[in-house]
Design a protein around this motif. Structure first.
Motif, PDB file in Angstrom:
ATOM      1  N   ALA A   1       3.279   1.208  -5.569  1.00 34.90           N
ATOM      2  CA  ALA A   1       2.151   0.388  -5.571  1.00 34.90           C
ATOM      3  C   ALA A   1       1.248   0.793  -6.575  1.00 34.90           C
ATOM      4  O   ALA A   1       0.491  -0.438  -6.783  1.00 34.90           O
ATOM      5  CB  ALA A   1       1.303   0.767  -4.033  1.00 34.90           C
ATOM      6  N   ARG A   2       0.989   1.577  -7.050  1.00 35.61           N
ATOM      7  CA  ARG A   2      -0.053   2.072  -7.812  1.00 35.61           C
ATOM      8  C   ARG A   2       0.179   1.465  -9.421  1.00 35.61           C
ATOM      9  O   ARG A   2      -0.429   1.740 -10.234  1.00 35.61           O
ATOM     10  CB  ARG A   2      -0.422   3.648  -7.979  1.00 35.61           C
ATOM     11  N   ALA A   3       1.496   1.200  -9.828  1.00 30.78           N
ATOM     12  CA  ALA A   3       1.875   0.895 -10.922  1.00 30.78           C
ATOM     13  C   ALA A   3       1.189  -0.736 -11.167  1.00 30.78           C
ATOM     14  O   ALA A   3       1.823  -1.588 -10.620  1.00 30.78           O
ATOM     15  CB  ALA A   3       3.322   0.958 -11.342  1.00 30.78           C
ATOM     16  N   GLU A   4       0.235  -0.726 -11.984  1.00 33.73           N
ATOM     17  CA  GLU A   4      -0.254  -2.168 -11.972  1.00 33.73           C
ATOM     18  C   GLU A   4      -0.231  -2.901 -13.382  1.00 33.73           C
ATOM     19  O   GLU A   4      -0.907  -3.850 -13.430  1.00 33.73           O
ATOM     20  CB  GLU A   4      -1.761  -2.205 -11.670  1.00 33.73           C
ATOM     21  N   ALA A   5       0.354  -2.160 -14.192  1.00 44.27           N
ATOM     22  CA  ALA A   5       0.323  -2.654 -15.688  1.00 44.27           C
ATOM     23  C   ALA A   5       0.890  -4.172 -15.853  1.00 44.27           C
ATOM     24  O   ALA A   5       2.015  -4.364 -14.851  1.00 44.27           O
ATOM     25  CB  ALA A   5       1.226  -1.799 -16.411  1.00 44.27           C
TER      26      ALA A   5
ATOM     27  N   ALA B   1       4.833  -5.425   2.930  1.00 42.09           N
ATOM     28  CA  ALA B   1       4.452  -4.567   4.079  1.00 42.09           C
ATOM     29  C   ALA B   1       5.148  -4.648   5.028  1.00 42.09           C
ATOM     30  O   ALA B   1       6.027  -5.785   5.221  1.00 42.09           O
ATOM     31  CB  ALA B   1       3.084  -4.876   4.104  1.00 42.09           C
ATOM     32  N   ALA B   2       4.963  -3.773   6.108  1.00 45.42           N
ATOM     33  CA  ALA B   2       5.744  -3.991   7.633  1.00 45.42           C
ATOM     34  C   ALA B   2       5.140  -5.171   8.141  1.00 45.42           C
ATOM     35  O   ALA B   2       3.917  -5.536   8.082  1.00 45.42           O
ATOM     36  CB  ALA B   2       5.575  -2.852   8.291  1.00 45.42           C
TER      37      ALA B   2
ATOM     38  N   GLU C   1       0.980  -1.000   0.052  1.00 49.32           N
ATOM     39  CA  GLU C   1       0.089   0.031   0.089  1.00 49.32           C
ATOM     40  C   GLU C   1       0.722   1.198   0.056  1.00 49.32           C
ATOM     41  O   GLU C   1       2.111   1.011   0.237  1.00 49.32           O
ATOM     42  CB  GLU C   1      -0.897  -0.050   1.210  1.00 49.32           C
ATOM     43  N   GLU C   2       0.402   2.529  -0.145  1.00 48.86           N
ATOM     44  CA  GLU C   2       0.926   3.497  -0.105  1.00 48.86           C
ATOM     45  C   GLU C   2       1.435   3.551   1.257  1.00 48.86           C
ATOM     46  O   GLU C   2       0.659   3.682   2.161  1.00 48.86           O
ATOM     47  CB  GLU C   2      -0.109   4.947  -0.460  1.00 48.86           C
TER      48      GLU C   2
END
Length: 274
Positions: A194-198, A209-210, A82-83
């Motif tokens: 996280a947002r780059a889903e291509a 994630a932590a 996640e962000e």
């Protein structure tokens, strides 16, 4: 002094001497010589053929990966879950570099696009990565990151490379990187947001994630933990694990008290950053 053409060579003299020995001893000697030749041949093969994978050192994880580890000479994608998980993803990627450099000679190259933090010496050392073996290159765009990685791969002198990009790994660029890496077979990592889903050509896709830092009996942090999600694995199987990192031994582990718990029952967030 030159040897006469009629003089037998070393193996022939040994064979003649063996003929005069008792049958059992001669057979044992011949078997020992054959075994030594086999060991020498295996050593030559090992020296000429670098390992094909980097195992994480955990059977529970390596069993999900084709060949028992991360394929060398193939791009592997690492992204925050996640962000806000960017430091964790970077820490996990640097731990992989540290593990690989502990097994081979040479340096690692980090090519960094704008918008990513630049690792610093103390943070690298805290993950077991010698700052003196890390080359940092700041690029002006993702395109420059890929150009730098491709040129470095074609040079074939670096055992580990990582690119920090803003827009993910395009299919065409992933194929170009893999072709450039086939000869030397280095560890090749691409860290993206996280947002780059291509869709892309990475051999594996990890989301990090932590996972709550490990603590000693005094309550001090002993090392980072990450919740590692293997979302995609070519010729392998996805999976999720809580991993901890031992920077001194360059080894991943499964926290004993938490290894069997579902992710929701594990501790809250803690930094795994470099």
């Amino acid at each position: 002094m030159e040897r006469s053409h009629a003089e037998p060579d070393g193996d022939a003299r040994l064979d003649r001497a063996a003929e005069a020995e008792p049958p059992g001893r001669a057979a044992r000697r011949a078997a020992a010589r054959a075994a030594l030749r086999g060991v020498a041949a295996e050593a030559r093969d090992a020296a000429s053929s670098p390992a094909a994978v980097l195992p994480l050192g955990l059977a529970a994880v390596d069993a999900h990966l084709p060949g028992g580890g991360l394929g060398l000479g193939q791009p592997h994608e690492i992204a925050p879950l996640e962000e806000g998980d960017e430091p964790c993803a970077l820490g996990f990627g640097l731990a992989l570099l540290a593990r690989h450099l502990a097994r081979v000679r040479g340096e690692a190259l980090l090519v960094i696009a704008p918008g990513h933090p630049t690792p610093y010496g103390h943070g690298l050392a805290g993950l077991g990565l010698d700052p003196g073996r890390v080359l940092l290159l700041e690029a002006g765009s993702d395109t420059e990151v890929y150009l730098a990685l491709e040129e470095a791969l074609r040079a074939g002198s670096l055992p580990a490379l990582a690119g920090l990009v803003e827009s993910g790994l395009p299919l065409k660029q992933g194929r170009r990187l893999q072709l450039a890496a086939e000869a030397a077979r280095p560890l090749l990592l691409i860290l993206r947001p996280a947002r780059a889903e291509a869709a892309n050509g990475a051999a594996t896709r990890w989301r990090i994630a932590a996972g709550g830092g490990g603590r000693d009996r005094f309550g001090c942090l002993t090392g980072p933990r990450w919740r590692a999600h293997l979302d995609r694995c070519r010729n392998g199987r996805p999976g999720t694990w809580l991993l901890e990192w031992d920077h001194a031994a360059h080894r991943f582990g499964l926290p004993d008290a938490l290894a069997g718990h579902p992710p929701a029952a594990r501790p809250g967030r803690a930094s795994g950053q470099a």
